[in-house]
Scaffold this motif. Structure first.
Motif, PDB file in Angstrom:
ATOM      1  N   VAL A  69       0.844  -1.192   0.000  1.00  0.00           N
ATOM      2  CA  VAL A  69       0.000   0.000   0.000  1.00  0.00           C
ATOM      3  C   VAL A  69       0.881   1.244   0.000  1.00  0.00           C
ATOM      4  O   VAL A  69       2.022   1.215   0.466  1.00  0.00           O
ATOM      5  N   THR A  70       0.326   2.333  -0.538  1.00  0.00           N
ATOM      6  CA  THR A  70       1.030   3.620  -0.569  1.00  0.00           C
ATOM      7  C   THR A  70       0.717   4.396   0.696  1.00  0.00           C
ATOM      8  O   THR A  70      -0.446   4.574   1.056  1.00  0.00           O
ATOM      9  N   VAL A  71       1.762   4.839   1.389  1.00  0.00           N
ATOM     10  CA  VAL A  71       1.589   5.593   2.634  1.00  0.00           C
ATOM     11  C   VAL A  71       2.386   6.883   2.537  1.00  0.00           C
ATOM     12  O   VAL A  71       3.281   7.035   1.692  1.00  0.00           O
ATOM     13  N   ALA A  72       2.048   7.839   3.419  1.00  0.00           N
ATOM     14  CA  ALA A  72       2.755   9.115   3.472  1.00  0.00           C
ATOM     15  C   ALA A  72       2.613   9.693   4.863  1.00  0.00           C
ATOM     16  O   ALA A  72       1.652   9.415   5.585  1.00  0.00           O
ATOM     17  N   VAL A  73       3.606  10.511   5.243  1.00  0.00           N
ATOM     18  CA  VAL A  73       3.537  11.279   6.485  1.00  0.00           C
ATOM     19  C   VAL A  73       3.111  12.692   6.087  1.00  0.00           C
ATOM     20  O   VAL A  73       3.904  13.458   5.546  1.00  0.00           O
ATOM     21  N   PRO A  74       1.845  13.085   6.299  1.00  0.00           N
ATOM     22  CA  PRO A  74       1.324  14.312   5.689  1.00  0.00           C
ATOM     23  C   PRO A  74       1.830  15.606   6.304  1.00  0.00           C
ATOM     24  O   PRO A  74       1.902  16.630   5.631  1.00  0.00           O
ATOM     25  N   GLY A  75       2.153  15.609   7.611  1.00  0.00           N
ATOM     26  CA  GLY A  75       2.487  16.878   8.255  1.00  0.00           C
ATOM     27  C   GLY A  75       1.279  17.790   8.304  1.00  0.00           C
ATOM     28  O   GLY A  75       0.137  17.328   8.255  1.00  0.00           O
ATOM     29  N   LYS A  76       1.520  19.098   8.396  1.00  0.00           N
ATOM     30  CA  LYS A  76       0.423  20.069   8.414  1.00  0.00           C
ATOM     31  C   LYS A  76       0.643  21.123   7.344  1.00  0.00           C
ATOM     32  O   LYS A  76       1.773  21.507   7.046  1.00  0.00           O
ATOM     33  N   THR A  77      -0.463  21.592   6.794  1.00  0.00           N
ATOM     34  CA  THR A  77      -0.435  22.554   5.692  1.00  0.00           C
ATOM     35  C   THR A  77      -1.390  23.699   6.004  1.00  0.00           C
ATOM     36  O   THR A  77      -2.436  23.490   6.619  1.00  0.00           O
ATOM     37  N   ALA A 319      -3.893  22.660   8.985  1.00  0.00           N
ATOM     38  CA  ALA A 319      -4.450  21.346   9.283  1.00  0.00           C
ATOM     39  C   ALA A 319      -3.721  20.292   8.473  1.00  0.00           C
ATOM     40  O   ALA A 319      -2.934  20.598   7.565  1.00  0.00           O
ATOM     41  N   VAL A 320      -3.980  19.027   8.830  1.00  0.00           N
ATOM     42  CA  VAL A 320      -3.486  17.903   8.040  1.00  0.00           C
ATOM     43  C   VAL A 320      -4.334  17.816   6.766  1.00  0.00           C
ATOM     44  O   VAL A 320      -5.564  17.876   6.829  1.00  0.00           O
ATOM     45  N   VAL A 321      -3.679  17.684   5.633  1.00  0.00           N
ATOM     46  CA  VAL A 321      -4.379  17.617   4.351  1.00  0.00           C
ATOM     47  C   VAL A 321      -4.066  16.274   3.698  1.00  0.00           C
ATOM     48  O   VAL A 321      -2.902  15.915   3.527  1.00  0.00           O
ATOM     49  N   ASP A 354     -12.957  21.472   5.307  1.00  0.00           N
ATOM     50  CA  ASP A 354     -13.251  21.861   3.934  1.00  0.00           C
ATOM     51  C   ASP A 354     -12.518  20.966   2.941  1.00  0.00           C
ATOM     52  O   ASP A 354     -11.426  20.464   3.205  1.00  0.00           O
ATOM     53  N   VAL A 355     -13.142  20.778   1.797  1.00  0.00           N
ATOM     54  CA  VAL A 355     -12.527  20.066   0.681  1.00  0.00           C
ATOM     55  C   VAL A 355     -12.054  21.110  -0.322  1.00  0.00           C
ATOM     56  O   VAL A 355     -12.854  21.892  -0.837  1.00  0.00           O
ATOM     57  N   THR A 356     -10.753  21.164  -0.568  1.00  0.00           N
ATOM     58  CA  THR A 356     -10.166  22.152  -1.464  1.00  0.00           C
ATOM     59  C   THR A 356      -9.468  21.440  -2.616  1.00  0.00           C
ATOM     60  O   THR A 356      -9.489  20.202  -2.712  1.00  0.00           O
ATOM     61  N   GLU A 357      -8.832  22.233  -3.467  1.00  0.00           N
ATOM     62  CA  GLU A 357      -8.080  21.666  -4.572  1.00  0.00           C
ATOM     63  C   GLU A 357      -6.896  20.848  -4.080  1.00  0.00           C
ATOM     64  O   GLU A 357      -6.433  19.932  -4.755  1.00  0.00           O
ATOM     65  N   GLN A 358      -6.379  21.174  -2.897  1.00  0.00           N
ATOM     66  CA  GLN A 358      -5.236  20.465  -2.346  1.00  0.00           C
ATOM     67  C   GLN A 358      -5.638  19.146  -1.702  1.00  0.00           C
ATOM     68  O   GLN A 358      -4.804  18.264  -1.561  1.00  0.00           O
TER      69      GLN A 358
END
Length: 394
Positions: A69-77, A319-321, A354-358
């Motif tokens: 599976v593909t995983v990532a550490v998202p951090g905050k944006t 927030a986390v995205v 919210d759902v954004t382009e990012q």
């Protein structure tokens, strides 16, 4: 007849050995073909058995192979809250200009739509021939009143010099003083009447109430106008424009005066910066929408009545995205899968924003330091071990 039978016997005797040899060749070829096919089948069977044995040896003892599976550490944006809408362009402060005085026949129109004018500048003039004569008559009345006042003042001065010698009585002084005061009053009346006439005459000119841009002109020379003629010119105060965009009630809650906006008129790709200067305090009960008014500086491309779209930067949140593929949902709510130290899937409930382009903003449940499963989350179960393929989010 006996000879024919003998020939036939000889012929049959020679043909029988030939047929025997032919069948021997056919039988031999058939045996060779069958042997070749059997040998090929034995070779293929051995290869398949070896392959199955190697796969069985490579398979883990516990069962099937763990999925990747593909995983990532998202951090905050930091996400920008963007509200989009459409609406019509208009003058921010539109000034309708009409006839303020008595009116008459228009003699000249001095401006055209698109002209910039100053405060008090004449836009059109009205014939004032009769009013001019009235003003001249009142000016003459002022001069007569001034002469009467000078005469009354002179008589009063002489009488005051003679009263000390007893040549004139105190009553005469009072009468001359009253005559002087009456002359002064008549002068003031004449001056007031003259000033009123001048003011009326000035109102015959149609003037700009403030500096700005002329938008429309609805009067021509020779036209008879009056106070009931309606609007003759429309002006934009200071040339300022605005976009009046209809927004949903939920979007209006995110806005306040001063937030930045970008406006793009229909038919062009050029974007004009602006800011929200007023948010409607009233919501239409039928459409559940309200109006946000975006102030814009003057530009020839911004034409009142035109259609435009707006992109309003309503604020930002850190927030986390995550991409939408990482967020799952069921009867228990929204959740994501993270991996623990043993690469086992862990279900984590989350709160989405919210759902954004990012992507989707995660406002609760994650710190941003977890290894979050980005894809294939719908096929995982809590505790299932996987092979992580770590990627970096953009």
């Amino acid at each position: 007849m006996f000879g024919r039978q003998q020939d036939q016997l000889e012929y049959t005797g020679e043909e029988t050995p030939r047929r025997s040899r032919r069948w021997i060749w056919i039988l031999g070829i058939t045996i060779l073909v069958i042997g070749a096919i059997a040998a090929f089948a034995m070779v293929r069977g051995g290869d398949a058995a070896k392959k199955d044995a190697s796969q069985a040896a490579a398979a883990p003892k516990g069962g099937s192979q763990n999925p990747t599976v593909t995983v990532a550490v998202p951090g905050k944006t930091t996400l920008q809250t963007v509200v989009t809408g459409t609406g019509s362009l208009a003058a921010r402060r539109e000034m309708p200009v009409g006839v303020a005085g008595e009116g008459g026949i228009v003699t000249r129109v001095l401006v055209e739509p698109g002209s910039w004018v100053g405060a008090g500048q004449v836009l059109a003039t009205v014939d004032r021939s009769v009013q001019t004569q009235t003003a001249d008559s009142l000016a003459a009345s002022i001069r007569v009143a001034q002469a009467d006042l000078r005469l009354a003042q002179a008589e009063l001065d002489r009488a005051q010099r003679l009263v000390a010698n007893g040549f004139i009585s105190k009553a005469d002084i009072d009468r001359k003083t009253a005559a002087r005061d009456q002359a002064q009053a008549r002068l003031r009346v004449s001056q007031a009447q003259f000033s009123e006439t001048q003011a009326r005459n000035r109102r015959l000119d149609i003037r700009a109430p403030a500096a700005g841009l002329v938008l429309t002109r609805q009067v021509e020379p020779g036209q008879i106008v009056s106070s009931g003629s309606g609007v003759l010119f429309r002006m934009a105060m200071g040339g300022q424009m605005e976009l009046r965009t209809q927004l949903a009630e939920t979007d209006l809650q995110k806005l306040h005066a001063g937030v930045r906006a970008e406006v793009t008129p229909t038919g062009t790709t050029k974007t004009f910066p602006g800011e929200v200067w007023q948010v409607s305090p009233v919501i239409d009960p039928q459409t559940r929408q309200g109006i946000a008014r975006i102030a814009l500086k003057y530009d020839p491309a911004l034409r009142p009545g035109g259609f435009a779209s707006a992109r309003i930067i309503a604020g930002g949140v850190t927030a986390v995205v995550l991409p939408q593929s990482a967020v799952q949902s069921d009867n228990q709510g929204n959740y994501v899968y993270t991996l623990n130290a043993d690469n086992a899937a862990v279900r984590v409930p989350v709160t989405t924003g919210d759902v954004t382009e990012q992507g989707v903003a995660i406002t609760g449940g994650l710190s941003g330091n977890e290894r979050v499963v980005l894809t294939a989350g719908a096929f995982l179960n809590p505790g299932q071990k996987v092979i992580p393929n770590l990627q970096k989010l953009n």
